[in-house]
Write an enzyme that holds these catalytic residues in place. Structure first.
Site, PDB file in Angstrom:
ATOM      1  N   LYS A 112       0.826  -1.215   0.000  1.00 15.16           N
ATOM      2  CA  LYS A 112       0.000   0.000   0.000  1.00 15.16           C
ATOM      3  C   LYS A 112       0.854   1.257   0.000  1.00 15.16           C
ATOM      4  O   LYS A 112       0.444   2.285  -0.523  1.00 15.16           O
ATOM      5  CB  LYS A 112      -0.968   0.014   1.195  1.00 15.16           C
ATOM      6  CG  LYS A 112      -1.983  -1.119   1.160  1.00 15.16           C
ATOM      7  CD  LYS A 112      -3.416  -0.681   0.905  1.00 15.16           C
ATOM      8  CE  LYS A 112      -4.206  -1.842   0.384  1.00 15.16           C
ATOM      9  NZ  LYS A 112      -5.601  -1.791   0.303  1.00 15.16           N
ATOM     10  N   LYS A 195      -5.709 -10.191  -7.802  1.00 18.58           N
ATOM     11  CA  LYS A 195      -7.072 -10.453  -7.331  1.00 18.58           C
ATOM     12  C   LYS A 195      -8.018  -9.300  -7.666  1.00 18.58           C
ATOM     13  O   LYS A 195      -7.592  -8.156  -7.831  1.00 18.58           O
ATOM     14  CB  LYS A 195      -7.075 -10.738  -5.822  1.00 18.58           C
ATOM     15  CG  LYS A 195      -6.877  -9.541  -4.938  1.00 18.58           C
ATOM     16  CD  LYS A 195      -7.345  -9.840  -3.515  1.00 18.58           C
ATOM     17  CE  LYS A 195      -7.484  -8.529  -2.754  1.00 18.58           C
ATOM     18  NZ  LYS A 195      -8.155  -8.602  -1.508  1.00 18.58           N
ATOM     19  N   LYS A 198     -11.669  -4.191  -4.701  1.00 21.36           N
ATOM     20  CA  LYS A 198     -12.753  -3.206  -4.781  1.00 21.36           C
ATOM     21  C   LYS A 198     -12.263  -1.776  -4.904  1.00 21.36           C
ATOM     22  O   LYS A 198     -13.032  -0.908  -5.291  1.00 21.36           O
ATOM     23  CB  LYS A 198     -13.710  -3.363  -3.599  1.00 21.36           C
ATOM     24  CG  LYS A 198     -13.125  -3.048  -2.245  1.00 21.36           C
ATOM     25  CD  LYS A 198     -14.209  -3.258  -1.214  1.00 21.36           C
ATOM     26  CE  LYS A 198     -13.676  -3.514   0.157  1.00 21.36           C
ATOM     27  NZ  LYS A 198     -12.636  -2.610   0.624  1.00 21.36           N
TER      28      LYS A 198
END
Ligand code: ATP
Ligand code: LTN
Length: 331
Positions: A112, A195, A198
Site C-alpha cells: 500500500k 485479485k 474493490k
C-alpha cells in the site's frame, strides 16, 4: 456457548463479487451456527485519502449491502467500526505493545505504501494494530479472512502473547483463522494474475454488487481471456477463462467440471453471455433489496445504532478489563 466469529470489510471502493464470493457469502452461511459480528471498517478506510461526503455515502451503502446480501441484523451483530469507540481506545494500548519491527514486516504495508506513495501516513503503518483491537475486543474465536489478511491475524496473535507476557493471561482470547469450505479467490477481469480488488482504479477489473445489468454484461464480455477456442479449466495457461469458470461454478453451485462439459464445442463468447446473465440474476434480488433499504435512511440508522449498542456492551467489558490490568484508574 456458540463460538464467536468476527470479520469486516474496509470502506474503500465498491463491494465486488469477489468480496461477495470470498467473504460475505461465507459470513452469511455462518450466521446460523455461530455468534457472528460483522462490521464496516470505516476507520481503516481513513488510511487512504477520503472525500468526506463520499465516505459517508459509502458507509451507508456498505451497511445496506451487508443487509441486502443476506446478513440478518437479528442473528448477527452488524455495526460500523467508528460507532464503537472502544476500537480506537484498545488500539492505542496495543500500539504501545507492538514493536515497530513487526509492523515493518507487513506485506500489505509495503504494497500500500507503494500504491499510495504520496500518502504514507502512520495509520497505514499501524493499520494491523487497529485490526487486532477489532478482533480482541470481542473475544472472537474465529476470523474468516482471505490470504491477504493472514499475516495481520498472525500479528494479532503475537500481540496477545506480548500482552500476556507483561500483564498476565485471561484478558484476551487467542483468535484462530477460519478457513471456509469454498475459499474461492476471484481474480481481476482484465488481469487474472491479480485479485479482484474493490478499490481498483480501473472499474473494468471488477463487477460491483450494485452495478446495473448493462454494465455487468459489458464488463464480463470484455473480460480478458486467451485466444484459444476450447473451454477448459487451466489456471496456469488460461487464467482469465478459469476465473470466469470459478465465478460460474460458485454462483451456479455446480462443479467446474460440469460446466466445462456443458460448454464442450462452444465458444468463449457463449460462456460469457451466460455468465453475465447468471451474475445479473444472482444480484437482481440483492439490488432490489438494496434499493429498498437505501430509500429509508432512518431505518438503516436505527439498525446501525442497535448493532453498535450490542457491540459496545461486549467491547466495553473487555476494555474495562484491559484498563484495570494495565493500571489505569477506573473512570
Ligand atoms: P481493497 O481493494 O480496498 O484493499 P479488497 O477488495 O481486498 O479491498 P477487503 O476489504 O480487503 O477487500 O476485504 C474484505 C473481504 O473480502 C476479505 O475477507 C477478503 O479476503 C475478501 N476478498 C476481497 N477480494 C477478494 C477476492 N478477489 N476474492 C475473494 N475474496 C476476496
Ligand atoms: N483489514 C481487513 C478488514 C478488517 C478486518 C478486521 C477483518 C478490519 N478489521 C478484523 C477481520 C477482522 C481486510 O480484509 N482488508
Amino acid at each position: 456457548m456458540k463460538k464467536i466469529i468476527l470479520s469486516g470489510s474496509t470502506a474503500t471502493g465498491d463491494l465486488t463479487i469477489g468480496n461477495y464470493i470470498g467473504a460475505i457469502n461465507n459470513w452469511k452461511s455462518l450466521q446460523e451456527e455461530f455468534d457472528c459480528l460483522y462490521f464496516v471498517a470505516d476507520l481503516h478506510a481513513l488510511t487512504v485519502k477520503q472525500d468526506p461526503e463520499q465516505l459517508r455515502k459509502r458507509c451507508l451503502s456498505f451497511f445496506a449491502q451487508y443487509l441486502a446480501l443476506g446478513l440478518d441484523p437479528d442473528k448477527n451483530t452488524l455495526f460500523l467500526q467508528s460507532h464503537v469507540p472502544e476500537h480506537t481506545e484498545l488500539s492505542w494500548v496495543l500500539t504501545c505493545l507492538t514493536p515497530m519491527g513487526n509492523l515493518n514486516r507487513m506485506t500489505q504495508f509495503k504494497d500500500k505504501s507503494q500504491q499510495h506513495s504520496k500518502n504514507i501516513n502512520a495509520g497505514l503503518f499501524t493499520y494491523p494494530v487497529l485490526m487486532a483491537a477489532d478482533i480482541l475486543l470481542y473475544q472472537a474465536d474465529l476470523i474468516p479472512v482471505g490470504e491477504d489478511q493472514k499475516q495481520h491475524l498472525e500479528l494479532c496473535r503475537d500481540i496477545v502473547v506480548y500482552f500476556e507476557n507483561h500483564y498476565g493471561e485471561g484478558v484476551f482470547k487467542m483468535p484462530e483463522p477460519y478457513i471456509g469450505e469454498q475459499g474461492a479467490r476471484i481474480m481481476s477481469l482484465q488481469d487474472a494474475s491479480k485479485k479482484m480488488s474493490k478499490s481498483d482504479e480501473n472499474e473494468k477489473n471488477f463487477v460491483s454488487i450494485i452495478d446495473p445489468p448493462k454494465k455487468i454484461q459489458k464488463k464480463i464480455k470484455s473480460a480478458v481471456t486467451d485466444s484459444g477456442e476450447v473451454i477448459s479449466y487451466d489456471p496456469e495457461n488460461k487464467a482469465g477463462l478459469s476465473n470466469l469458470l470459478t465465478i460460474y461454478s460458485v454462483l451456479s453451485k455446480r462443479t467446474v467440471n460440469q460446466i466445462v462439459n456443458d460448454y464442450e464445442g462452444k465458444m468463449y463468447g457463449h460462456l460469457k453471455v451466460d455468465l453475465a446473465e447468471l451474475v445479473c440474476e444472482t444480484l437482481k434480488p440483492v439490488q432490489e433489496k438494496y434499493e429498498d433499504l437505501m430509500k429509508n435512511e432512518d431505518h438503516l440508522q436505527a439498525l446501525m445504532k442497535k448493532g453498535a449498542n450490542k457491540a459496545r456492551e461486549r467491547a466495553s467489558a473487555t476494555l474495562k478489563n484491559v484498563y484495570d490490568r494495565i493500571g489505569l484508574l477506573p473512570r
